[in-house]
Write an enzyme that holds these catalytic residues in place. Structure first.
Site, PDB file in Angstrom:
ATOM      1  NE  ARG A 174      48.315  40.842  23.808  1.00 11.79           N
ATOM      2  CZ  ARG A 174      47.468  41.784  23.408  1.00 11.79           C
ATOM      3  NH1 ARG A 174      47.627  43.021  23.813  1.00 11.79           N
ATOM      4  NH2 ARG A 174      46.467  41.484  22.610  1.00 11.79           N
TER       5      ARG A 174
ATOM      6  NE  ARG B  11      51.817  41.450  21.440  1.00 12.17           N
ATOM      7  CZ  ARG B  11      50.604  41.351  20.907  1.00 12.17           C
ATOM      8  NH1 ARG B  11      49.701  42.262  21.159  1.00 12.17           N
ATOM      9  NH2 ARG B  11      50.292  40.329  20.135  1.00 12.17           N
ATOM     10  N   PRO B  12      54.639  46.061  25.199  1.00 15.53           N
ATOM     11  CG  PRO B  12      55.231  47.829  23.815  1.00 15.53           C
ATOM     12  CD  PRO B  12      55.024  46.350  23.812  1.00 15.53           C
ATOM     13  CB  ILE B  13      52.221  48.040  29.843  1.00 17.19           C
ATOM     14  CG1 ILE B  13      53.383  47.941  30.845  1.00 17.19           C
ATOM     15  CG2 ILE B  13      51.736  46.649  29.449  1.00 17.19           C
ATOM     16  CD1 ILE B  13      52.974  47.321  32.175  1.00 17.19           C
ATOM     17  CG  ASP B  14      55.467  52.483  26.471  1.00 18.41           C
ATOM     18  OD1 ASP B  14      54.931  51.447  26.031  1.00 18.41           O
ATOM     19  OD2 ASP B  14      55.854  53.408  25.735  1.00 18.41           O
ATOM     20  CG  LEU B  15      51.616  54.013  24.679  1.00 18.44           C
ATOM     21  CD1 LEU B  15      50.829  53.783  23.391  1.00 18.44           C
ATOM     22  CD2 LEU B  15      52.197  55.410  24.692  1.00 18.44           C
TER      23      LEU B  15
ATOM     24  CB  CYS C 254      51.154  37.724  24.272  1.00 17.93           C
ATOM     25  SG  CYS C 254      50.941  38.180  22.537  1.00 17.93           S
TER      26      CYS C 254
ATOM     27  CE  LYS D 203      41.448  37.638  23.160  1.00 13.48           C
ATOM     28  NZ  LYS D 203      42.812  37.135  22.883  1.00 13.48           N
ATOM     29  CG  ASN D 204      40.562  41.556  21.316  1.00 12.21           C
ATOM     30  OD1 ASN D 204      41.194  40.887  22.126  1.00 12.21           O
ATOM     31  ND2 ASN D 204      40.868  41.598  20.033  1.00 12.21           N
TER      32      ASN D 204
END
Length: 276
Positions: free
Chosen positions: A92, A121-125, A116, A22-23
């Site tokens: 997610r 889950r942070p998405i800052d990156l 999720c 899946k990933n």
């Protein structure tokens, strides 16, 4: 409430063919947006996240067909650059569409991802990587409005080797002008599979599997046929289950090199493995 009842005490035995990861399938599905034409993805897992990704593609104007473990995506001119919140909240990994839509259309409007059970889950990156390439991103009330006059290749140094941020940067970089260097990139096999897929489409990408990925943007892309790499997490789960029950199983379709750490631990525990 559904219940799962397990009667233990029996060795697990038999053969099984591993479905695709899946990933790996999700960023590849997003990557189909980067070109016009037909893309065929084989060995796709029949999971809710994959179906959710197909619904996003359909909303954007693509035609998706799912037959068993094969997903066919036909892309012409995209009719939308906005992904509704109801679709974003289904999984997610929906944030992976940001880089692909931005690289293709020049603008993208969406909400923060959901779906999720482990929490936010942070998405800052992700956002920092795209901003360094020239994207203007506004965050208002849980929604993102992204546009770019021109995406330009640059050096992106990730503070953490985030898989999602690496994938988003790779997808966006294919639509950028010039060369993008992603330093401290994630090294997972799914990153390598995305690179292989993009190369089949005609993109100039190299370095996946190491800490530095280089993308030369602007190459004309086309549809292709690609087989999604087997799910190493599922493979490791079956191996552990067989080891725990004293069983004897055979896994087909998996690259044993993706399981080297697991194989080492199982051998140290007294298991016998034959890989080929």
């Amino acid at each position: 409430m559904q219940k799962l009842v397990i009667e233990g005490g029996k060795p697990l035995e038999g053969e099984i063919f591993l479905h695709g990861a899946k990933n790996s399938a999700l960023p590849i599905l997003a990557g189909t947006l980067l070109c016009d034409g037909e893309t065929v993805l084989e060995n796709c897992p029949r999971l809710t996240d994959v179906f959710a990704a197909c619904r996003i593609l359909t909303h954007l104007g693509c035609r998706c067909t799912v037959q068993e473990h094969t997903v066919t995506v036909q892309v012409r001119d995209l009719c939308a650059d906005t992904i509704p919140e109801v679709l974003m909240q289904e999984m997610r990994s929906s944030i992976i569409f940001l880089g692909a839509v931005l690289g293709r259309s020049g603008s993208c409007h969406l909400s923060y991802p959901g779906g999720c059970e482990l929490g936010a889950r942070p998405i800052d990156l992700h956002l920092a990587a795209l901003r360094s390439m020239g994207a203007a991103i506004q965050e208002t009330g849980g929604r993102l409005a992204c546009r770019r006059e021109r995406l330009t290749g640059t050096e992106i140094v990730l503070s953490l080797p985030s898989v999602g941020a690496t994938e988003n940067a790779m997808l966006a970089a294919c639509g950028a002008e010039g060369t993008t260097v992603i330093a401290n990139a994630a090294r997972e096999p799914e990153i390598v599979d995305l690179q292989t897929f993009l190369q089949k489409m005609g993109a100039h990408v190299q370095g996946a599997g190491s800490s530095t990925v280089v993308v030369e943007g602007g190459a004309p892309l086309h549809g292709c046929v690609h087989t999604v790499v087997a799910d190493r997490i599922v493979a490791a789960t079956y191996l552990a289950a067989a080891a725990g029950t004293g069983g004897d199983i055979r896994l087909e379709g998996v690259d044993y090199r993706h399981l080297s750490a697991v194989a080492t631990m199982l051998r140290q525990a007294g298991c016998r493995l034959t890989c080929g």
